[in-house]
Design an enzyme around this catalytic site. Structure first.
Site, PDB file in Angstrom:
ATOM      1  N   GLY A  12       9.715   6.243  -2.184  1.00 37.92           N
ATOM      2  CA  GLY A  12       9.227   6.782  -0.660  1.00 37.92           C
ATOM      3  C   GLY A  12       8.532   8.241  -1.887  1.00 37.92           C
ATOM      4  O   GLY A  12       8.216   8.678  -0.789  1.00 37.92           O
ATOM      5  N   SER A  13       7.756   8.663  -2.340  1.00 36.66           N
ATOM      6  CA  SER A  13       7.714   9.554  -3.021  1.00 36.66           C
ATOM      7  C   SER A  13       5.933   9.574  -1.697  1.00 36.66           C
ATOM      8  O   SER A  13       4.911  10.661  -1.736  1.00 36.66           O
ATOM      9  CB  SER A  13       6.824   9.679  -4.101  1.00 36.66           C
ATOM     10  OG  SER A  13       6.003   8.663  -4.684  1.00 36.66           O
ATOM     11  N   ASN A  14       5.524   8.667  -1.407  1.00 38.35           N
ATOM     12  CA  ASN A  14       3.837   8.648  -0.898  1.00 38.35           C
ATOM     13  C   ASN A  14       4.830   8.834   0.846  1.00 38.35           C
ATOM     14  O   ASN A  14       3.607   9.815   1.375  1.00 38.35           O
ATOM     15  CB  ASN A  14       2.930   7.248  -0.668  1.00 38.35           C
ATOM     16  CG  ASN A  14       2.543   7.121  -2.124  1.00 38.35           C
ATOM     17  OD1 ASN A  14       1.368   7.619  -2.633  1.00 38.35           O
ATOM     18  ND2 ASN A  14       2.965   6.106  -3.156  1.00 38.35           N
ATOM     19  N   LEU A  86       7.045  -4.012  -0.985  1.00 36.53           N
ATOM     20  CA  LEU A  86       6.769  -4.936  -1.957  1.00 36.53           C
ATOM     21  C   LEU A  86       6.975  -6.033  -1.122  1.00 36.53           C
ATOM     22  O   LEU A  86       6.426  -7.485  -2.128  1.00 36.53           O
ATOM     23  CB  LEU A  86       8.644  -5.269  -3.704  1.00 36.53           C
ATOM     24  CG  LEU A  86       7.673  -3.848  -3.415  1.00 36.53           C
ATOM     25  CD1 LEU A  86       8.872  -3.674  -5.402  1.00 36.53           C
ATOM     26  CD2 LEU A  86       7.203  -3.346  -4.683  1.00 36.53           C
ATOM     27  N   ASN A 103      -2.731  -0.648   2.595  1.00 36.62           N
ATOM     28  CA  ASN A 103      -1.714  -0.759   1.706  1.00 36.62           C
ATOM     29  C   ASN A 103      -2.224   0.336   0.723  1.00 36.62           C
ATOM     30  O   ASN A 103      -3.698   0.269   0.264  1.00 36.62           O
ATOM     31  CB  ASN A 103      -1.671  -2.073   1.198  1.00 36.62           C
ATOM     32  CG  ASN A 103      -0.973  -1.754  -0.316  1.00 36.62           C
ATOM     33  OD1 ASN A 103       0.441  -1.640  -0.323  1.00 36.62           O
ATOM     34  ND2 ASN A 103      -1.708  -2.994  -1.258  1.00 36.62           N
ATOM     35  N   HIS A 105      -2.434   1.065  -3.723  1.00 37.65           N
ATOM     36  CA  HIS A 105      -2.441   0.242  -5.190  1.00 37.65           C
ATOM     37  C   HIS A 105      -2.527   0.522  -6.186  1.00 37.65           C
ATOM     38  O   HIS A 105      -2.905   1.726  -5.853  1.00 37.65           O
ATOM     39  CB  HIS A 105      -2.860  -1.074  -5.149  1.00 37.65           C
ATOM     40  CG  HIS A 105      -2.636  -1.721  -5.846  1.00 37.65           C
ATOM     41  ND1 HIS A 105      -1.616  -2.886  -5.630  1.00 37.65           N
ATOM     42  CD2 HIS A 105      -2.896  -1.580  -7.339  1.00 37.65           C
ATOM     43  CE1 HIS A 105      -1.179  -3.540  -7.268  1.00 37.65           C
ATOM     44  NE2 HIS A 105      -2.054  -3.173  -8.045  1.00 37.65           N
ATOM     45  N   ASP A 146      -3.100  -8.081  -2.327  1.00 36.87           N
ATOM     46  CA  ASP A 146      -4.106  -6.880  -3.045  1.00 36.87           C
ATOM     47  C   ASP A 146      -5.777  -7.127  -2.421  1.00 36.87           C
ATOM     48  O   ASP A 146      -6.976  -7.088  -3.812  1.00 36.87           O
ATOM     49  CB  ASP A 146      -4.119  -6.362  -4.569  1.00 36.87           C
ATOM     50  CG  ASP A 146      -2.142  -6.005  -4.427  1.00 36.87           C
ATOM     51  OD1 ASP A 146      -2.111  -5.556  -3.596  1.00 36.87           O
ATOM     52  OD2 ASP A 146      -2.243  -6.779  -5.286  1.00 36.87           O
ATOM     53  N   GLU A 175      -2.271   9.089  -5.985  1.00 34.54           N
ATOM     54  CA  GLU A 175      -2.156   8.604  -4.727  1.00 34.54           C
ATOM     55  C   GLU A 175      -1.695   9.025  -3.900  1.00 34.54           C
ATOM     56  O   GLU A 175      -1.948   8.493  -2.587  1.00 34.54           O
ATOM     57  CB  GLU A 175      -0.755   7.292  -5.369  1.00 34.54           C
ATOM     58  CG  GLU A 175      -1.308   6.114  -6.281  1.00 34.54           C
ATOM     59  CD  GLU A 175      -0.383   4.929  -6.382  1.00 34.54           C
ATOM     60  OE1 GLU A 175      -0.187   4.291  -5.617  1.00 34.54           O
ATOM     61  OE2 GLU A 175       1.075   5.704  -7.118  1.00 34.54           O
TER      62      GLU A 175
HETATM   63  C1  GRF Z   1       3.204   3.101  -5.567  1.00 32.05           C
HETATM   64  O1  GRF Z   1       2.501   3.231  -7.127  1.00 32.05           O
HETATM   65  C2  GRF Z   1       1.850   2.511  -4.637  1.00 32.05           C
HETATM   66  O2  GRF Z   1       0.994   2.758  -4.840  1.00 32.05           O
HETATM   67  C3  GRF Z   1       2.730   0.874  -4.660  1.00 32.05           C
HETATM   68  O3  GRF Z   1       3.993   1.477  -4.912  1.00 32.05           O
HETATM   69  C4  GRF Z   1       4.522   3.010  -5.042  1.00 32.05           C
HETATM   70  C5  GRF Z   1       5.010   3.519  -4.103  1.00 32.05           C
HETATM   71  O4  GRF Z   1       5.997   5.026  -4.786  1.00 32.05           O
HETATM   72  N1  GRF Z   1       1.943   0.047  -4.138  1.00 32.05           N
HETATM   73  P1  GRF Z   1       6.497   5.720  -3.762  1.00 32.05           P
HETATM   74  O5  GRF Z   1       7.410   4.460  -3.565  1.00 32.05           O
HETATM   75  O6  GRF Z   1       5.740   5.868  -2.824  1.00 32.05           O
HETATM   76  O7  GRF Z   1       7.211   6.282  -4.423  1.00 32.05           O
END
Ligand code: GRF
Length: 189
Positions: A12-14, A86, A103, A105, A146, A175
């Site tokens: 969940g870093s994003n 996923l 999404n 990627h 994708d 990202e």
């Molecule tokens: C990221 O690399 C994103 O591009 C892919 O899954 C990863 C998620 O990372 N779809 P996080 O869980 O947000 O750290």
């Protein structure tokens, strides 16, 4: 104020980057719910920020999984953000939210996307093929894997001594930036 519903499966870093951008005022939005398809560390970001969290186990029977996903996305959602989700997005959701699901990627799509291309496998393939650049992509979600229309990309040079891990580590912050910037642009429309 626009409402984002965020789907996660991992660290969940994003998601954390979106939460941070909202908290600092960089992004004028609200996350109305975080949905995960498995127990994952990313849920803690939702808990810490007091965001409603729903777990819908990917191992549920398929029609139940889809029905629960449809039920869990709040009615006031403006955009669904797949931030490391996923599971394959069911057709029913894609039809219900046309051009409202994006999404992220970790490659320069259309390269290194598709079934089985996630996490370190993506970066490993990039290195094995001797690519000199890689990066990340935000795209709309369609019924392929994708394959949806590309919205934005960010490029990163591949270094001669890169491993899949070091490349992943350099792409991850790109990202976070790309996702927040793309959300800013999309939400202003
Ligand atoms: C990221 O690399 C994103 O591009 C892919 O899954 C990863 C998620 O990372 N779809 P996080 O869980 O947000 O750290």
């Amino acid at each position: 104020m626009k409402n984002l519903c965020t789907f996660i499966s991992g660290g969940g870093s994003n998601l954390a980057a979106i939460i941070r951008a909202i908290q600092t005022g960089e992004l004028d939005a609200r996350i109305n719910r975080v949905i995960a398809d498995r127990d994952c560390a990313g849920k803690n970001h939702a808990f810490q920020a007091d965001i409603p969290f729903t777990l819908i186990d990917r191992k549920l029977e398929k029609t139940t999984f889809i029905a629960e996903l449809l039920d869990s996305v709040p009615a006031d959602t403006d955009l669904i953000v797949l931030a490391g989700f996923l599971s394959i997005m069911p057709r029913e959701l894609i039809e219900k939210y046309p051009r409202k699901i994006i999404n992220l990627h970790p490659s320069l799509l259309p390269k290194y996307g598709g079934a089985g291309m996630y996490g370190l496998r993506v970066h490993q393939a990039v290195i094995e093929n001797g690519e000199t650049e890689s990066g990340c992509t935000v795209h709309y979600v369609d019924n392929g894997i994708d394959t949806g229309e590309i919205i934005a990309q960010s490029r990163v040079a591949v270094q001669a001594d890169d491993s899949a891990e070091t490349l992943q580590q350099r792409i991850a912050p790109k990202e976070h930036e790309l996702l927040v910037q793309t959300l800013k642009t999309l939400l202003q429309r």
